[in-house]
Write a protein that holds these residues in place. Structure first.
Motif, PDB file in Angstrom:
ATOM      1  N   VAL A  44      40.774 -20.794  -8.283  1.00  0.00           N
ATOM      2  CA  VAL A  44      41.089 -21.977  -7.478  1.00  0.00           C
ATOM      3  C   VAL A  44      41.482 -23.054  -8.474  1.00  0.00           C
ATOM      4  O   VAL A  44      40.625 -23.605  -9.176  1.00  0.00           O
ATOM      5  N   SER A  92      35.884 -20.373  -2.221  1.00  0.00           N
ATOM      6  CA  SER A  92      37.118 -21.092  -2.568  1.00  0.00           C
ATOM      7  C   SER A  92      36.920 -22.585  -2.388  1.00  0.00           C
ATOM      8  O   SER A  92      37.354 -23.390  -3.233  1.00  0.00           O
ATOM      9  N   THR A  93      36.267 -22.976  -1.306  1.00  0.00           N
ATOM     10  CA  THR A  93      35.978 -24.392  -1.079  1.00  0.00           C
ATOM     11  C   THR A  93      35.085 -24.942  -2.186  1.00  0.00           C
ATOM     12  O   THR A  93      35.297 -26.042  -2.708  1.00  0.00           O
ATOM     13  N   SER A  96      37.015 -25.426  -5.357  1.00  0.00           N
ATOM     14  CA  SER A  96      37.942 -26.569  -5.286  1.00  0.00           C
ATOM     15  C   SER A  96      37.195 -27.875  -5.551  1.00  0.00           C
ATOM     16  O   SER A  96      37.724 -28.809  -6.163  1.00  0.00           O
ATOM     17  N   GLN A 594      39.727 -29.399   2.870  1.00  0.00           N
ATOM     18  CA  GLN A 594      41.020 -28.787   3.126  1.00  0.00           C
ATOM     19  C   GLN A 594      42.100 -29.397   2.232  1.00  0.00           C
ATOM     20  O   GLN A 594      42.985 -28.692   1.726  1.00  0.00           O
ATOM     21  N   GLN A 597      41.815 -27.940  -1.229  1.00  0.00           N
ATOM     22  CA  GLN A 597      42.349 -26.579  -1.341  1.00  0.00           C
ATOM     23  C   GLN A 597      43.873 -26.587  -1.410  1.00  0.00           C
ATOM     24  O   GLN A 597      44.480 -25.676  -1.966  1.00  0.00           O
ATOM     25  N   THR A 598      44.485 -27.628  -0.843  1.00  0.00           N
ATOM     26  CA  THR A 598      45.930 -27.774  -0.995  1.00  0.00           C
ATOM     27  C   THR A 598      46.272 -28.202  -2.419  1.00  0.00           C
ATOM     28  O   THR A 598      47.255 -27.735  -3.009  1.00  0.00           O
ATOM     29  N   TYR A 600      44.398 -27.572  -5.055  1.00  0.00           N
ATOM     30  CA  TYR A 600      44.016 -26.495  -5.977  1.00  0.00           C
ATOM     31  C   TYR A 600      44.159 -25.161  -5.242  1.00  0.00           C
ATOM     32  O   TYR A 600      43.186 -24.626  -4.701  1.00  0.00           O
ATOM     33  N   THR A 602      44.419 -21.305  -4.027  1.00  0.00           N
ATOM     34  CA  THR A 602      43.603 -20.132  -4.348  1.00  0.00           C
ATOM     35  C   THR A 602      44.489 -18.924  -4.600  1.00  0.00           C
ATOM     36  O   THR A 602      45.400 -18.630  -3.813  1.00  0.00           O
TER      37      THR A 602
END
Length: 617
Positions: A44, A92-93, A96, A594, A597-598, A600, A602
């Motif tokens: 990530v 993943s969250t 990030s 959210q 995650q955009t 960084y 995955t």
């Protein structure tokens, strides 16, 4: 940037208690074997999702699911449920957040880290101090080294700091909770009356045959017959062959003897017992009761007990031991004692006297014969199932089946609301609803031990009932409509006086006064939407509502706002505010996560994921 000493300690202690327990629980999992040359299942941004982290999180989720369902779950089924994808999304969250913390420079110092570790009970010795050996052993069993574990503690602590910074200060305004409170806790006072045809000075005219026919044609949806399935069945119940069963006297006597405690019960008492430390304390309590300065109930409550704590239920004299004689001499609602008991000297309150019950063999014989015959009938049916199955397998029809066996033939127009005897069985309804024209009859067992087989002959769609069958129902519906319209006309003529506050009783109406009614209240003999209508009214408004018996007229007398000083209202407001504030915080953080995650993206290593999954097969 470094965070001050002690920051995050309270919020993280519980989390790391759980992590320490998880580390110990995963000691035998063998996650070290997953490392090999591939150390991550994805990235990530620049942060790795390590193979070991993914394996631990997946194992934790599986164990939680197994604890919830009470059974072991195959990994393939867990994948079908999306457990692996859910775990990967959560990690993943998490990563990030780690990437963003590094960009912002948020961290905790060594001193704070040490404090976090020392506050985890699983790493403490018997004296409550940090146990270095227990700490090292737990981490080693989990396939980690101290540096890896301490890095994970740092990361999780600063994640909490970041999350707290994002959602801190998010509180739902009081106006929202006040609005909700006003809606749910506001009350109404109103007067209502049920009006029927008896309130009319002139009865409505009866409908003619032509009017009934016209009404029937215009409202056929009110007179529909359900879709039916034409079913032929063969049925055998224990009652059908009960006359074939011979029940001898010896068997009845044996069954009576086995159930002697059911037919013959000694005299009993409903008793409560309060035990004391010694005879002196028990005697002193008895003297207080005799003097009227205390009651049995006050003595129980004075000990911090409830009556359920001292209730013995219904007991026999023998069950009370040495206290039996004294208790059985006491009258109903009397106090006996002090008397010995297994808990020490006690006082006994007799709440009721249950007389001895004695049912002789001759009195019980008919009941026992019926039960025994029914049981033997079920066994006899069991012995016939194999032969009946063979007949059906050999091509026998249901008609031929009843000629060869004790089964009885029947025809039924079945639908879900059928009231036929056989249609009352859940087992029959399940088969009748699912059978097709291509299915061959087969033996099914009913709840009472009976058996049946059926054949679908055809189906009839829903259709209007013949007018002749529903003419009376249609005439009654017309009369009801005319009565309601006439009552509305009556109320309309009286409305000016009713609006002036004239009592309902002045017009011969029965006045039902309701006060302090909230939206959750229930008013008997009113339609379901009644209170909804009332809460839409203003003070002084008059409204009519159709009802099965005619017409309801209601006048709103008062609207009462919730009492802001009521403890229940205050508590409800606090709960609403806390719940909604929590919801806002979750929504805000979800949006923030959210966005991270955009920032960084995955990247997943499917080969590494597959390698982890092999260990769970």
């Amino acid at each position: 940037m470094s965070q001050g000493k002690g920051s995050g300690k309270t919020s993280k202690t519980f989390v790391w208690i759980l992590m320490a327990m998880l580390i110990l629980g995963l000691g035998g999992f063998g996650v070290t074997n997953l490392s090999g040359t591939v150390r991550s299942v994805g990235t990530v941004g620049e942060e790795d999702i390590s193979v070991d982290d993914y394996a631990r999180a997946l194992q934790e989720e599986l164990r939680a699911l197994e604890a919830q369902t009470g059974q072991s779950l195959p990994f393939a089924q867990a994948q079908a449920f999306g457990i692996d994808r859910m775990v990967l999304a959560r990690l993943s969250t998490t990563r990030s957040l780690d990437a963003e913390n590094k960009r912002l420079g948020i961290s905790i110092g060594d001193e704070n880290l040490a404090q976090e570790l020392m506050n985890i009970p699983s790493f403490q010795g018997l004296d409550g101090s940090f146990d270095r050996d227990a700490y090292a052993f737990a981490i080693d069993q989990a396939g980690m080294n101290e540096s890896e574990f301490e890095d994970s503690v740092r990361e999780d602590t600063v994640r909490s700091l970041l999350q707290g910074a994002v959602v801190s200060g998010l509180v739902m305004p009081d106006v929202y909770a006040d609005t909700v409170i006003e809606f749910v806790a506001e009350e109404r006072d109103f007067t209502w009356s049920q009006l029927t045809g008896d309130n009319l000075t002139t009865a409505v005219t009866a409908p003619t045959a032509a009017e009934v026919e016209t009404f029937y044609n215009d409202n056929q949806d009110r007179f529909m017959l359900p879709a039916t399935r034409q079913i032929t069945y063969a049925w055998l119940s224990p009652e059908m062959i009960i006359d074939q069963v011979d029940v001898d006297e010896a068997s009845l006597q044996k069954l009576y003897d086995e159930r002697d405690s059911e037919f013959n019960r000694p005299e009993r008492r409903l008793v409560e017992r309060l035990a004391f430390a010694d005879d002196a304390a028990a005697q002193a309590a008895m003297e207080q009761i005799a003097a009227g300065t205390a009651t049995f109930t006050s003595l129980v409550e004075g000990r911090g007990l409830s009556l359920s704590d001292v209730d013995l239920g219904d007991v026999t004299k023998a069950q009370l031991g040495e206290a039996g004689e004294a208790v059985f001499l006491a009258p109903a609602n009397g106090i006996a004692g002090p008397a010995p008991s297994t808990l020490g000297p006690s006082l006994f309150r007799v709440n009721g006297i249950l007389g001895a019950q004695s049912t002789s063999f001759d009195e019980a014989k008919d009941l026992l014969r019926e039960e025994l015959a029914a049981e033997r009938s079920r066994r006899l049916i069991d012995t016939q199932i194999g032969n009946i199955d063979d007949l059906l397998a050999g091509g026998a029809t249901l008609e031929e089946l009843v000629e060869e066996t004790d089964m009885e033939l029947g025809i039924l127009n079945w639908h879900p609301a059928s009231e036929d005897d056989l249609a009352g069985y859940e087992g029959f309804r399940a088969v009748a609803s699912a059978v097709t024209l291509d299915d061959f009859p087969q033996i099914e067992v009913l709840e009472d031990g009976g058996i049946f087989a059926l054949r679908l002959e055809g189906e009839t769609p829903s259709q209007p009932a013949p007018l002749a069958d529903v003419a009376e129902e249609a005439a009654a519906a017309i009369t009801a409509e005319r009565t309601t319209e006439a009552l509305k006309g009556l109320v309309e003529t009286l409305t000016p006086r009713l609006n002036d506050g004239t009592s309902f009783t002045s017009f011969g109406f029965t006045a039902n006064e309701e006060v302090d009614m909230d939206r959750a209240a229930f008013v008997p003999s009113t339609p379901p939407q009644f209170l909804t209508e009332v809460f839409e009214m203003e003070v002084g408004d008059l409204r009519t509502l159709d009802s099965p018996d005619g017409l309801i007229v209601v006048r709103l007398n008062a609207i009462k706002a919730p009492a802001t000083d009521d403890p229940e209202v205050t508590a409800l407001k606090a709960a609403i505010t806390a719940q909604l504030s929590s919801g806002i915080s979750q929504d805000v953080f979800a949006a923030y996560a959210q966005a991270l995650q955009t920032m960084y993206p995955t990247q997943i290593n499917q080969q590494a994921l597959n390698a982890v999954h092999v260990n769970f097969q």
